[in-house]
Design a protein around this motif. Structure first.
Motif, PDB file in Angstrom:
ATOM      1  N   TRP A  79      -3.661 -17.905 -38.093  1.00  0.00           N
ATOM      2  CA  TRP A  79      -4.718 -17.787 -37.089  1.00  0.00           C
ATOM      3  C   TRP A  79      -6.036 -17.479 -37.777  1.00  0.00           C
ATOM      4  O   TRP A  79      -6.066 -16.989 -38.906  1.00  0.00           O
ATOM      5  N   HIS A 115      -4.243 -15.143 -29.841  1.00  0.00           N
ATOM      6  CA  HIS A 115      -4.203 -13.677 -29.855  1.00  0.00           C
ATOM      7  C   HIS A 115      -5.579 -13.160 -29.438  1.00  0.00           C
ATOM      8  O   HIS A 115      -6.592 -13.866 -29.587  1.00  0.00           O
ATOM      9  N   VAL A 138      -7.984 -16.407 -32.839  1.00  0.00           N
ATOM     10  CA  VAL A 138      -8.055 -15.046 -32.327  1.00  0.00           C
ATOM     11  C   VAL A 138      -9.432 -14.884 -31.702  1.00  0.00           C
ATOM     12  O   VAL A 138     -10.448 -15.185 -32.343  1.00  0.00           O
ATOM     13  N   GLU A 181     -10.039 -15.754 -36.850  1.00  0.00           N
ATOM     14  CA  GLU A 181     -10.963 -15.148 -35.896  1.00  0.00           C
ATOM     15  C   GLU A 181     -12.233 -16.001 -35.901  1.00  0.00           C
ATOM     16  O   GLU A 181     -13.111 -15.835 -36.733  1.00  0.00           O
ATOM     17  N   VAL A 238      -3.868 -13.566 -40.169  1.00  0.00           N
ATOM     18  CA  VAL A 238      -5.184 -13.933 -39.646  1.00  0.00           C
ATOM     19  C   VAL A 238      -6.183 -13.965 -40.792  1.00  0.00           C
ATOM     20  O   VAL A 238      -6.277 -13.006 -41.569  1.00  0.00           O
TER      21      VAL A 238
END
Length: 281
Positions: free
Chosen positions: A150, A207, A181, A152, A110
């Motif tokens: 991924w 996620h 995320v 955020e 991430v």
């Protein structure tokens, strides 16, 4: 044992060394973790990840018996123009994270949505373009390792500090393999509607991070803020979310000695909601 889709981030126990953090998480009955590798937050995965330090992380994970869902990392301010040397160093850092992800069988690495600052370096559009380009490049590197990439997308302390900016980044990533995320606490702290934000990101959500919040404050234990976890889970179900969720309890309202009991209480709150058929729509 805890619900198989509910994990715990080592960021929850960021003041413990990695072995003790993993041991505590395992003792609480969790089956999987996210590993933290964030400057000044959690360096359970060292920022200078050479062969020796990588081996130590792999050994600690294997000894814990826990699965790894993701490595939450930072390879630099993706919205900042970088020199060739800086880009090369970031690529080397990313490669070391991806190699570690392979070693511990993590699903994903991430990366953040930009610098720990709200103001763009150039213009918002140019900065978002640069973040998207670098995330897509990182996803290409990840694919060679069999690892997902991924981001955020909404983080109240970073460039994409609002739902509007997060969705503008998401639009730039459409058609790529980069997935999202979503952290319930950041959405609520940003003043956005949780269900609407989940609907907007839709099937791009890979996620979920769980923590409580009030507008402007992301550092609350579950049950001490205003996040409607049930409604958030309903929205995820509506969007066919079949991924995992992680307690990332980087909270400021619990003494370190009480973090294990707080994590257990948080899991006790969330687990009944994961039987989504029992949540009224």
């Amino acid at each position: 044992m805890r619900h198989p889709r509910l994990g715990c981030s080592t960021i929850t126990f960021r003041r413990l060394d990695l072995d003790r953090a993993l041991g505590t998480i395992a003792e609480l009955g969790f089956r999987e973790v996210d590993l933290g590798s964030l400057p000044a937050v959690c360096e359970h995965v060292p920022l200078r990840l050479d062969g020796r330090s990588r081996s130590r992380v792999v050994t600690a994970v294997r000894n814990s018996g826990l699965a790894v869902r993701s490595i939450n990392a930072d390879i630099g301010d993706l919205n900042r123009p970088a020199t060739r040397a800086e880009l090369d160093a970031a690529r080397v850092h990313l490669d070391s994270l991806l190699a570690l992800a392979t070693d511990v069988r993590a699903t994903a690495v991430v990366l953040p949505n930009g610098a720990l600052a709200h103001d763009p370096v150039e213009t918002l559009g140019a900065d978002l373009d640069r973040v998207a380009d670098r995330l897509v490049e990182a996803a290409g590197a990840a694919s060679t390792y069999g690892v997902e990439l991924w981001t955020e997308s909404l983080h109240v302390h970073r460039l994409c500090c609002t739902a509007e900016r997060a969705l503008a980044l998401a639009a730039r990533l459409e058609g790529s393999t980069v997935r999202h995320v979503i952290d319930f606490s950041h959405v609520v702290a940003a003043g956005a509607d949780l269900a609407e934000t989940i609907d907007a990101l839709g099937r791009g959500i890979a996620h979920v991070h769980l923590r409580d919040a009030t507008p402007g404050d992301i550092n609350l234990s579950i049950g001490r803020g205003v996040v409607d976890f049930a409604q958030g889970l309903i929205a995820l179900q509506r969007n066919a979310f079949d991924g995992h969720l992680t307690l990332e309890l980087e909270t400021h309202d619990v003494d370190d000695a009480d973090r294990a009991s707080a994590a257990a209480a948080a899991a006790d709150t969330i687990e009944p909601l994961l039987n989504l058929d029992s949540v009224s729509t």
